[in-house]
Write a protein that holds these residues in place. Structure first.
Motif, PDB file in Angstrom:
ATOM      1  N   UNK A  57      -1.150   1.963  -2.349  1.00 32.71           N
ATOM      2  CA  UNK A  57      -1.153   2.222  -1.561  1.00 32.71           C
ATOM      3  C   UNK A  57      -1.156   3.820  -0.781  1.00 32.71           C
ATOM      4  N   UNK A  58      -2.374   3.903  -2.254  1.00 34.62           N
ATOM      5  CA  UNK A  58      -1.995   5.830  -1.794  1.00 34.62           C
ATOM      6  C   UNK A  58      -4.427   5.922  -2.742  1.00 34.62           C
ATOM      7  N   UNK A  59      -4.758   7.244  -2.332  1.00 30.89           N
ATOM      8  CA  UNK A  59      -5.219   7.424  -2.839  1.00 30.89           C
ATOM      9  C   UNK A  59      -6.348   6.678  -3.839  1.00 30.89           C
ATOM     10  N   UNK A  60      -7.276   6.944  -3.928  1.00 25.95           N
ATOM     11  CA  UNK A  60      -7.447   6.013  -5.638  1.00 25.95           C
ATOM     12  C   UNK A  60      -7.461   7.426  -6.328  1.00 25.95           C
ATOM     13  N   UNK A  61      -7.919   9.048  -6.216  1.00 24.10           N
ATOM     14  CA  UNK A  61      -7.630   9.395  -7.032  1.00 24.10           C
ATOM     15  C   UNK A  61      -6.671  10.056  -6.550  1.00 24.10           C
ATOM     16  N   UNK A  62      -5.202   9.818  -5.947  1.00 28.42           N
ATOM     17  CA  UNK A  62      -3.930  10.959  -5.444  1.00 28.42           C
ATOM     18  C   UNK A  62      -4.267  12.157  -6.184  1.00 28.42           C
ATOM     19  N   UNK A  63      -3.277  13.623  -4.995  1.00 21.89           N
ATOM     20  CA  UNK A  63      -3.786  14.880  -4.965  1.00 21.89           C
ATOM     21  C   UNK A  63      -2.665  14.901  -4.595  1.00 21.89           C
ATOM     22  N   UNK A  64      -1.574  15.911  -5.659  1.00 18.92           N
ATOM     23  CA  UNK A  64      -0.530  16.780  -5.649  1.00 18.92           C
ATOM     24  C   UNK A  64       0.537  15.481  -5.668  1.00 18.92           C
ATOM     25  N   UNK A  65       1.457  16.378  -6.451  1.00 23.17           N
ATOM     26  CA  UNK A  65       2.221  15.650  -6.468  1.00 23.17           C
ATOM     27  C   UNK A  65       3.206  14.627  -5.862  1.00 23.17           C
ATOM     28  N   UNK A  66       3.172  14.613  -4.524  1.00 23.48           N
ATOM     29  CA  UNK A  66       3.709  14.269  -3.190  1.00 23.48           C
ATOM     30  C   UNK A  66       3.072  12.749  -3.213  1.00 23.48           C
ATOM     31  N   UNK A  67       1.603  12.879  -3.504  1.00 30.63           N
ATOM     32  CA  UNK A  67       0.942  11.862  -2.815  1.00 30.63           C
ATOM     33  C   UNK A  67       1.460  10.560  -4.824  1.00 30.63           C
ATOM     34  N   UNK A  68       0.980  11.281  -5.863  1.00 34.28           N
ATOM     35  CA  UNK A  68       0.824  10.143  -7.303  1.00 34.28           C
ATOM     36  C   UNK A  68       2.179   9.654  -7.682  1.00 34.28           C
ATOM     37  N   UNK A  69       3.815  10.686  -6.733  1.00 38.80           N
ATOM     38  CA  UNK A  69       4.911   9.848  -6.801  1.00 38.80           C
ATOM     39  C   UNK A  69       5.276   8.771  -5.798  1.00 38.80           C
ATOM     40  N   UNK A  70       4.535   8.730  -4.202  1.00 36.67           N
ATOM     41  CA  UNK A  70       4.144   7.741  -4.323  1.00 36.67           C
ATOM     42  C   UNK A  70       3.732   7.052  -4.366  1.00 36.67           C
ATOM     43  N   UNK A  71       2.556   6.531  -5.372  1.00 33.89           N
ATOM     44  CA  UNK A  71       2.168   5.966  -5.559  1.00 33.89           C
ATOM     45  C   UNK A  71       2.033   5.195  -6.746  1.00 33.89           C
ATOM     46  N   UNK A  72       3.354   5.811  -7.472  1.00 35.83           N
ATOM     47  CA  UNK A  72       4.226   5.210  -8.235  1.00 35.83           C
ATOM     48  C   UNK A  72       5.086   4.501  -7.876  1.00 35.83           C
ATOM     49  N   UNK A  73       5.776   4.595  -6.499  1.00 32.70           N
ATOM     50  CA  UNK A  73       6.790   4.286  -5.977  1.00 32.70           C
ATOM     51  C   UNK A  73       6.584   2.942  -5.574  1.00 32.70           C
ATOM     52  N   UNK A  74       5.727   2.971  -4.820  1.00 35.30           N
ATOM     53  CA  UNK A  74       4.200   1.616  -4.249  1.00 35.30           C
ATOM     54  C   UNK A  74       4.178   0.910  -5.733  1.00 35.30           C
ATOM     55  N   UNK A  75       3.378   1.308  -6.740  1.00 32.49           N
ATOM     56  CA  UNK A  75       3.327  -0.171  -7.098  1.00 32.49           C
ATOM     57  C   UNK A  75       4.439  -0.391  -7.727  1.00 32.49           C
ATOM     58  N   UNK A  76       5.712   0.540  -8.384  1.00 32.29           N
ATOM     59  CA  UNK A  76       6.832  -0.835  -8.448  1.00 32.29           C
ATOM     60  C   UNK A  76       7.199  -1.256  -7.680  1.00 32.29           C
ATOM     61  N   UNK A  77       8.039  -0.803  -6.644  1.00 27.97           N
ATOM     62  CA  UNK A  77       7.763  -1.934  -5.309  1.00 27.97           C
ATOM     63  C   UNK A  77       7.077  -3.214  -4.947  1.00 27.97           C
TER      64      UNK A  77
END
Length: 194
Positions: A57-77
């Motif tokens: 649920x984030x960009x194919x290439x996350x940019x920055x800590x916030x978006x990358x961390x959110x991507x990891x959280x969303x994958x787990x959730x």
């Protein structure tokens, strides 16, 4: 989505239940580093680790800590929502960020368990060559940029940028594995995180 039946437990382990870990990616590097990290952290347990294609649920290439961390959280959730029968759910998301006039690469790891405990960790960061940074700023994902610069194919399912840039001294699996163990700290030292 069905997983293979759990393997027979050796006689000396019959009282110990195998624990199922679901990774929010089918990337073999992410699945293997998760299995290695769990085994390092909990060597007395037996884990079955499976990967699922899960949306970050984030960009194919996350940019920055916030978006990358959110991507990891969303994958787990989203892995938990897709396969709630598991014992743990893991999200691993690689990202990039500009630091002054250089681009750095890193990844975030999020781990969830059945009790609502969440562990998070970030890998070490490293500076990407300008040739790769320029391609990413132009819209490419890191893996695609690596393939173009190093004349490779599908490097993100292999040793990745970190492996190619260190000439194999650190491969992508090893790079992520330490962060998996660090994200497990709330489960390892659970008496301090409850």
């Amino acid at each position: 989505m069905a997983f293979p039946k759990r393997k027979n437990i050796r006689p000396e382990r019959q009282r110990e239940r195998e624990l199922l870990v679901v990774v929010g990616s089918k990337n073999p590097v992410k699945v293997q580093c998760t299995e290695n990290g769990f085994q390092r952290a909990f060597s007395a347990h037996h884990f079955i680790v499976e990967g699922l294609n899960i949306n970050s649920e984030v960009s194919d290439q996350p940019f920055g800590d916030a978006e990358t961390s959110l991507g990891a959280f969303n994958r787990a959730k989203n892995a938990k929502n897709t396969f709630p029968e598991a014992d743990y759910w893991v999200g691993i998301e690689g990202g990039v960020e500009d630091l002054d006039d250089e681009m750095t690469a890193f990844a975030w790891v999020t781990i969830m368990d059945r009790n609502g405990v969440v562990g998070k960790s970030k890998t070490a960061t490293f500076i990407l060559p300008e040739a790769i940074g320029k391609l990413i700023r132009g819209g490419m994902e890191l893996g695609e940029a690596d393939d173009k610069v190093f004349d490779r194919e599908n490097s993100k399912q292999g040793n990745g940028a970190v492996g190619m840039l260190t000439k194999g001294t650190i491969d992508r699996k090893e790079y992520y594995e330490q962060a998996v163990v660090l994200a497990l700290i709330p489960f390892i030292s659970d008496n301090l995180y409850t």
